[in-house]
Design an enzyme around this catalytic site. Structure first.
Site, short mmCIF file in Angstrom:
data_model
loop_
_atom_site.label_atom_id
_atom_site.label_comp_id
_atom_site.label_asym_id
_atom_site.label_seq_id
_atom_site.Cartn_x
_atom_site.Cartn_y
_atom_site.Cartn_z
N ALA A 54 0.84 -1.19 0.00
CA ALA A 54 0.00 0.00 0.00
C ALA A 54 0.87 1.24 0.00
O ALA A 54 2.04 1.20 0.37
CB ALA A 54 -0.91 -0.01 1.22
N CYS A 55 0.27 2.31 -0.40
CA CYS A 55 0.87 3.63 -0.42
C CYS A 55 1.56 3.93 0.91
O CYS A 55 0.95 3.66 1.93
CB CYS A 55 -0.27 4.62 -0.63
SG CYS A 55 0.17 6.00 -1.56
N PRO A 56 2.75 4.43 1.02
CA PRO A 56 3.60 4.95 -0.05
C PRO A 56 4.58 3.93 -0.64
O PRO A 56 5.41 4.31 -1.46
CB PRO A 56 4.40 6.04 0.69
CG PRO A 56 4.61 5.45 2.05
CD PRO A 56 3.36 4.64 2.34
N ASP B 253 -2.05 -1.45 -5.69
CA ASP B 253 -2.64 -0.31 -4.97
C ASP B 253 -3.14 0.71 -5.99
O ASP B 253 -2.36 1.27 -6.76
CB ASP B 253 -1.57 0.31 -4.06
CG ASP B 253 -2.15 1.43 -3.21
OD1 ASP B 253 -3.32 1.31 -2.81
OD2 ASP B 253 -1.44 2.42 -2.97
#
Lengths: 75, 377
Positions: free
Chosen positions: A13-15, A40
Site C-alpha cells: 500500500a501507499c507509499p 494499490d
C-alpha cells in the site's frame, strides 16, 4: 514493451510502491526501462505524477486482471 | 511522543467550530486540486509524499513554527510516513488523519437543528462530501430523509432517542453518493419511498401514490411537493408547514443542476416550473433544509446548513429570473462540464441495476460533490 528490469510491488500500500520504485530506479542506468507491477489503486495517479516530478518518462500504463502495470524510462 | 493520530470526527469538529487547522496534504497535485479538507479556518499546502522521499529539509521552511501540523493523504499510509519524517526532523506537534481522505469522505456529523412540541429534527452533515441527510422524530417514531450508506449512524441516533425508524424517503435518485435507503429500510423494517419515475428496479413505495406521509399521534404532516427539476423524479418534503426538505432542488446558495441526465434544457424547464409555481407559494418563514451544500459558508449561525426561504429568495439571482427562456439559458450555461465522479455507475447502483461491494461503493464515492449549481465565491 521490453523492460530491462521488473519490479513487483503487488500487495503493497501507499507509499511503498513509489518508495520501492524510487530505490530501484536509482540503481539503474539512464535510458533503461523499469516495468512495475502494482495493485494499490493509488498508483494510477501517483506513479505518473511522481514520474513527472522526477523527470523519468512514463512510457506506458496498462491494467491486466487487477494488476496495474507501468513502464518507466529512467531520465 | 509527538506523533498523534487524529480521527475524522475531530477534524470535522475543528472545521465546524472554526478552530485553526494547518494541513499538509501529501497526495498528488491533481487529487488535491480536485478535492481537499476545506473550511474557513483551514490552511492547507500540498507537497506530494513522493517529493519527500529523500527527506523533508526543503519542506520545513514552508511549515508554521507555532501551530500543530496535520498530515493528510488518501488512505493514511503516506501521511504517516511523512509525519514520521517530520518528527525525526525535530518537529514536536505533528499528527496524521486516521484513514485519510477516505475516512474524511465517510464521516457524518449529527446535530439537532430543530425542536418544537411535535417534532425534533437531526441534520447529518457529511462534511467531506457536502451531503446532508435528516431524521425527523415524533413521539416513538422516526422518518429518515436521504440516508447515506452508513446505517449505524442513523440506528444509533434512533436508539439513543428510543424511537423506531418507520419511514425512509429518498428525495430523488442520487448521482453523487450511494443511497442507504433500501438497506436501512430492510435492516429496521421501515417503509421506503421514492419516485417510481427515477427508474429503480427493486420494490419500494412509489411517492407518486402519496400526497402525505403521516405517522404517530402528533400531527406531523409530510407533504411531498413533487418538484421535478434536478432529476425528473425529484421531490421536496414540507413538514408541518414549517420545514421544507428541498432535496437537490433548492440549496442555501443556489439551485440543483438539471444537466446530469443529458437533457439539460428540458429539465431546466422543469426546474423553472418548480421555482416559480410550486415553491413560490410556500411562505418566507419556512426553513429550507437541502440535500447538499457547496461550502460551509452555507452553515448558519446556529450551526447547521439551512436558511429561511425568504432569505434564499432574496439572495438567489436565479430565483428572481422570471423570464423562462433566460432562466433556462442561465441554468444550462451554469451547468458546467464537471460531473460528480463516477455518477453513471452510482446511478446504476442506486437503481439496483448493478450490485456493488462496500469497497466498490467506497471507491466510487471518493471525491468532491458536484451536484449544486453554486455561485463561485
Amino acid at each position: 514493451m521490453n523492460a530491462d528490469k521488473i519490479l513487483d510491488v503487488k500487495g503493497l500500500a501507499c507509499p511503498m510502491p513509489i518508495v520501492k520504485t524510487k530505490k530501484f530506479i536509482d540503481t539503474m542506468e539512464s535510458g533503461q526501462v523499469l516495468e512495475i507491477h502494482a495493485t494499490d489503486k493509488g498508483a494510477i495517479n501517483d506513479l505518473p505524477a511522481w514520474a513527472n516530478s522526477t523527470g523519468h518518462e512514463l512510457v506506458k500504463m496498462d491494467e491486466e486482471a487487477d494488476v496495474l502495470k507501468f513502464w518507466v524510462k529512467k531520465v | 511522543m509527538s506523533l498523534n493520530e487524529i480521527l475524522a470526527n475531530e477534524v470535522a469538529n475543528k472545521v465546524i467550530n472554526k478552530e485553526p487547522l494547518f494541513i499538509l496534504d501529501v497526495r498528488n497535485e491533481t487529487d488535491y486540486n480536485d478535492w481537499k479538507v476545506e473550511g474557513e479556518t483551514v490552511t492547507s499546502i500540498n507537497v506530494p509524499y513522493f517529493d519527500l522521499l529523500d527527506g523533508v529539509d526543503e519542506l520545513l521552511p514552508k511549515l508554521p513554527k507555532d501551530q500543530p501540523i496535520l498530515v493528510v493523504c488518501a488512505k493514511e499510509g503516506s501521511s504517516k510516513f511523512v509525519a514520521e519524517s517530520l518528527v525525526e526532523a525535530g518537529l514536536t506537534n505533528v499528527s496524521y488523519l486516521s484513514g485519510g481522505m477516505k475516512a474524511w469522505s465517510e464521516y457524518l456529523y449529527p446535530t439537532t437543528i430543530y425542536h418544537d412540541e411535535n417534532v425534533k429534527v437531526y441534520q447529518f452533515i457529511r462534511v467531506g462530501k457536502g451531503c446532508l441527510s435528516y431524521m425527523i422524530i415524533s413521539e416513538n417514531e422516526a422518518l429518515v430523509i436521504d440516508p447515506s450508506r452508513f446505517l449505524d449512524v442513523y440506528e444509533n441516533v434512533a436508539n439513543n432517542d428510543g424511537v423506531k425508524i418507520s419511514h425512509i424517503v429518498d428525495s430523488h435518485l442520487h448521482a453523487d453518493h450511494i443511497s442507504g435507503g433500501r438497506d436501512l429500510a430492510n435492516r429496521v423494517g421501515a417503509k421506503y419511498y421514492m419516485m417510481k419515475s427515477e427508474g429503480a428496479i427493486y420494490d419500494f413505495h412509489a411517492l407518486e401514490e402519496y400526497t402525505h406521509i403521516e405517522f404517530e399521534k402528533v400531527n406531523l404532516e409530510v407533504l411531498a411537493v413533487k418538484t421535478p427539476g434536478h432529476t425528473p423524479g425529484s421531490v421536496s418534503f414540507l413538514v408541518n408547514d414549517k420545514l421544507l426538505f428541498s432535496g437537490d432542488t433548492i440549496f442555501v446558495g443556489g439551485l440543483g443542476r438539471p444537466d446530469l441526465g443529458g437533457k439539460a434544457a428540458e429539465w431546466a424547464g422543469d426546474l423553472y416550473e418548480t421555482v416559480f409555481n410550486k415553491v413560490a407559494v410556500i411562505a418566507d418563514e419556512v426553513i429550507v433544509l437541502p440535500g447538499h451544500y457547496a461550502s460551509l459558508d452555507e452553515m448558519n449561525s446556529e450551526g447547521f446548513v439551512g436558511d429561511i426561504l425568504g432569505n434564499i429568495r432574496n439572495r438567489n439571482e436565479m430565483m428572481k429570473t422570471k423570464d423562462k427562456t433566460e432562466f433556462i439559458e442561465k441554468v444550462a450555461s451554469n451547468a458546467g462540464s464537471e460531473t460528480p465522479p463516477n455518477y453513471e455507475e452510482i446511478v446504476a447502483i442506486n437503481r439496483g441495476i448493478i450490485p456493488a461491494s462496500d469497497e466498490k461503493k467506497q471507491e466510487l464515492e471518493i471525491g468532491p460533490n458536484r451536484c449544486a449549481l453554486h455561485h463561485k465565491h
